[in-house]
Design a protein around this motif. Sequence first.
Motif, short mmCIF file in Angstrom:
data_model
loop_
_atom_site.label_atom_id
_atom_site.label_comp_id
_atom_site.label_asym_id
_atom_site.label_seq_id
_atom_site.Cartn_x
_atom_site.Cartn_y
_atom_site.Cartn_z
N GLU A 84 0.84 -1.20 0.00
CA GLU A 84 0.00 0.00 0.00
C GLU A 84 0.87 1.25 0.00
OE1 GLU A 84 -2.43 -0.38 3.42
OE2 GLU A 84 -3.68 -2.00 2.59
N SER A 85 0.25 2.36 -0.34
CA SER A 85 0.99 3.62 -0.36
C SER A 85 1.42 4.01 1.05
CB SER A 85 0.13 4.72 -0.97
OG SER A 85 -1.03 4.93 -0.19
N LEU A 86 2.55 4.70 1.13
CA LEU A 86 3.08 5.12 2.43
C LEU A 86 2.41 6.40 2.93
CD1 LEU A 86 6.87 4.52 1.69
CD2 LEU A 86 5.25 2.97 2.79
N ARG A 87 2.04 7.27 1.99
CA ARG A 87 1.44 8.54 2.39
C ARG A 87 0.71 9.15 1.20
NH1 ARG A 87 4.92 11.97 6.46
NH2 ARG A 87 4.26 10.12 7.65
N THR A 88 -0.32 9.93 1.49
CA THR A 88 -1.10 10.61 0.46
C THR A 88 -1.08 12.11 0.72
OG1 THR A 88 -2.57 8.69 0.18
CG2 THR A 88 -3.36 10.81 -0.63
N PHE A 89 -0.81 12.88 -0.34
CA PHE A 89 -0.73 14.33 -0.24
C PHE A 89 -1.86 14.93 -1.09
CE2 PHE A 89 3.42 12.40 0.14
CZ PHE A 89 3.94 12.97 1.29
N HIS A 90 -2.77 15.62 -0.42
CA HIS A 90 -3.98 16.12 -1.07
C HIS A 90 -3.76 17.51 -1.66
CE1 HIS A 90 -6.58 12.85 0.39
NE2 HIS A 90 -5.84 12.88 1.48
N HIS A 91 -4.37 17.73 -2.83
CA HIS A 91 -4.30 19.01 -3.55
C HIS A 91 -5.72 19.48 -3.87
CE1 HIS A 91 -0.22 17.49 -4.04
NE2 HIS A 91 0.16 18.65 -4.54
N PRO A 92 -5.89 20.76 -4.15
CA PRO A 92 -7.24 21.28 -4.46
C PRO A 92 -7.70 21.00 -5.88
CG PRO A 92 -5.65 23.06 -4.40
CD PRO A 92 -4.92 21.85 -3.95
N ASP A 93 -6.80 20.50 -6.76
CA ASP A 93 -7.18 20.26 -8.15
C ASP A 93 -6.29 19.17 -8.72
OD1 ASP A 93 -8.39 20.51 -10.65
OD2 ASP A 93 -8.47 22.70 -10.52
N PHE A 94 -6.47 18.88 -10.04
CA PHE A 94 -5.65 17.85 -10.68
C PHE A 94 -4.16 18.15 -10.48
CE2 PHE A 94 -9.05 17.08 -14.20
CZ PHE A 94 -9.91 16.60 -13.23
N VAL A 95 -3.38 17.10 -10.22
CA VAL A 95 -1.93 17.26 -10.07
C VAL A 95 -1.28 16.77 -11.36
CG1 VAL A 95 0.07 16.79 -8.63
CG2 VAL A 95 -2.22 16.76 -7.62
N THR A 96 -0.66 17.67 -12.08
CA THR A 96 -0.11 17.35 -13.40
C THR A 96 1.35 16.94 -13.37
OG1 THR A 96 0.37 19.71 -13.73
CG2 THR A 96 -1.73 18.88 -14.56
N GLY A 97 2.05 17.18 -12.27
CA GLY A 97 3.46 16.81 -12.21
C GLY A 97 3.94 16.68 -10.79
N ALA A 98 4.90 15.74 -10.59
CA ALA A 98 5.52 15.55 -9.27
C ALA A 98 6.94 15.08 -9.49
CB ALA A 98 4.73 14.53 -8.45
N LYS A 99 7.91 15.73 -8.84
CA LYS A 99 9.32 15.41 -8.99
C LYS A 99 10.01 15.41 -7.63
CE LYS A 99 9.01 15.49 -13.50
NZ LYS A 99 9.07 14.23 -14.29
N PHE A 100 10.77 14.33 -7.36
CA PHE A 100 11.59 14.27 -6.16
C PHE A 100 12.74 15.27 -6.26
CE2 PHE A 100 9.93 9.92 -5.35
CZ PHE A 100 9.69 10.05 -3.99
N HIS A 101 13.18 15.78 -5.10
CA HIS A 101 14.43 16.51 -5.06
C HIS A 101 15.55 15.50 -5.31
CE1 HIS A 101 17.78 18.95 -3.67
NE2 HIS A 101 16.97 20.01 -3.68
#
Length: 358
Positions: A84-101
């Motif tokens: 299962e996922s470790l954590r969920t991060f909620h946003h107010p709208d569609f999330v179009t991109g996500a990048k790790f540092h």
Amino acid sequence: LAASSTFSKLNSGEVQTDIDELQNNLQEDNESTNLFAPVFHPTPFKMFKEHSFDVLDLDWSKNNFLLTASMDKTVKLWHLDRRESLRTFHHPDFVTGAKFHPTDDRFFVTGCLDHKCRLWSIIDNEVSYEYDCQDLITSIEIFKDDGKYTIIGTFNGFIHILLTKGLKSVLSFHVSDKEIKWTDSDFMGTTKHTNGPRITGIQIISGSNEPLILLVTSNDSRIRVFDIEKRKMVEFLKGFQSGSSQHQAFYLEKEGEPTVLCSSDDHWLYGWNLRTGSDENGTNKERSHSVSTIETGRDSLQDLSSTSSTGSLDDNDDFKDHDENGKLVVPQSGTESSTPNKKKGRRRSRIFDSCLLY
């Protein structure tokens, strides 16, 4: 006699028997000479099923963590050792991109359709910094070497360069600008550009000790190369077709030559040899080892002399054709500037065949 013999075989059914035996032999030969070898195993190694809508982006960290951004307005953190996922991060709208540092995967950046880029802390499970670009974010990239810069592309063709630490704006410009202008507090209100083209992909193609160079793909069927040190567009690629699809060009070096590949709506794979970073003989020029320093403020970009980039394009170079090697073709007087369709077909075929060598 031959006709009588054939007629007798047809009546007795011998011909049909011979045909069946021939087909069986051909089928056995095909099965014995089948050289198909799949690259991927047909059974997935692992499947994660928690998102309720389409996944728009994903990114791996250096420690094998996985980020997924979705239209269900969440970003989820995964690891291959967990079901299962470790954590969920909620946003107010569609999330179009996500990048790790790239150097510290306790942090990551996201782009959302609510116009905001966010820097998240996984440990604290909260937003550390955010930046409002006043437009729908459609593409996001972070500097792979040290994560110093975060690049945002928007629905209406704007590009924002931010310092990742604090998400402070460095400069903003439009993808159709030939000369990159410094960002002003009222940049979005004073620019002459109001809509399009949509940014579909951004890649940083320079190293940490080199001038910042961006490879930008947009849905007007164009790929542009921007040299941030020189503050202008230095190369312009066309030929592929894009519309509603999210095509993204990728940079790689083939036998020492800088090359760009991109998919297309016409089902072809296109490739270009970049002039940026290459001399006339196709060999890489030695890049300057001066560190590119970009800080916030009008006078903080240092104009370092670098031998890595090509000469600037003329004003009308965007509308000129390029040959099969990606070089600019200047039509002679009395000739048409456009390439005949037959020649374009041969060029696409050649590009596709050459890509198979990769």
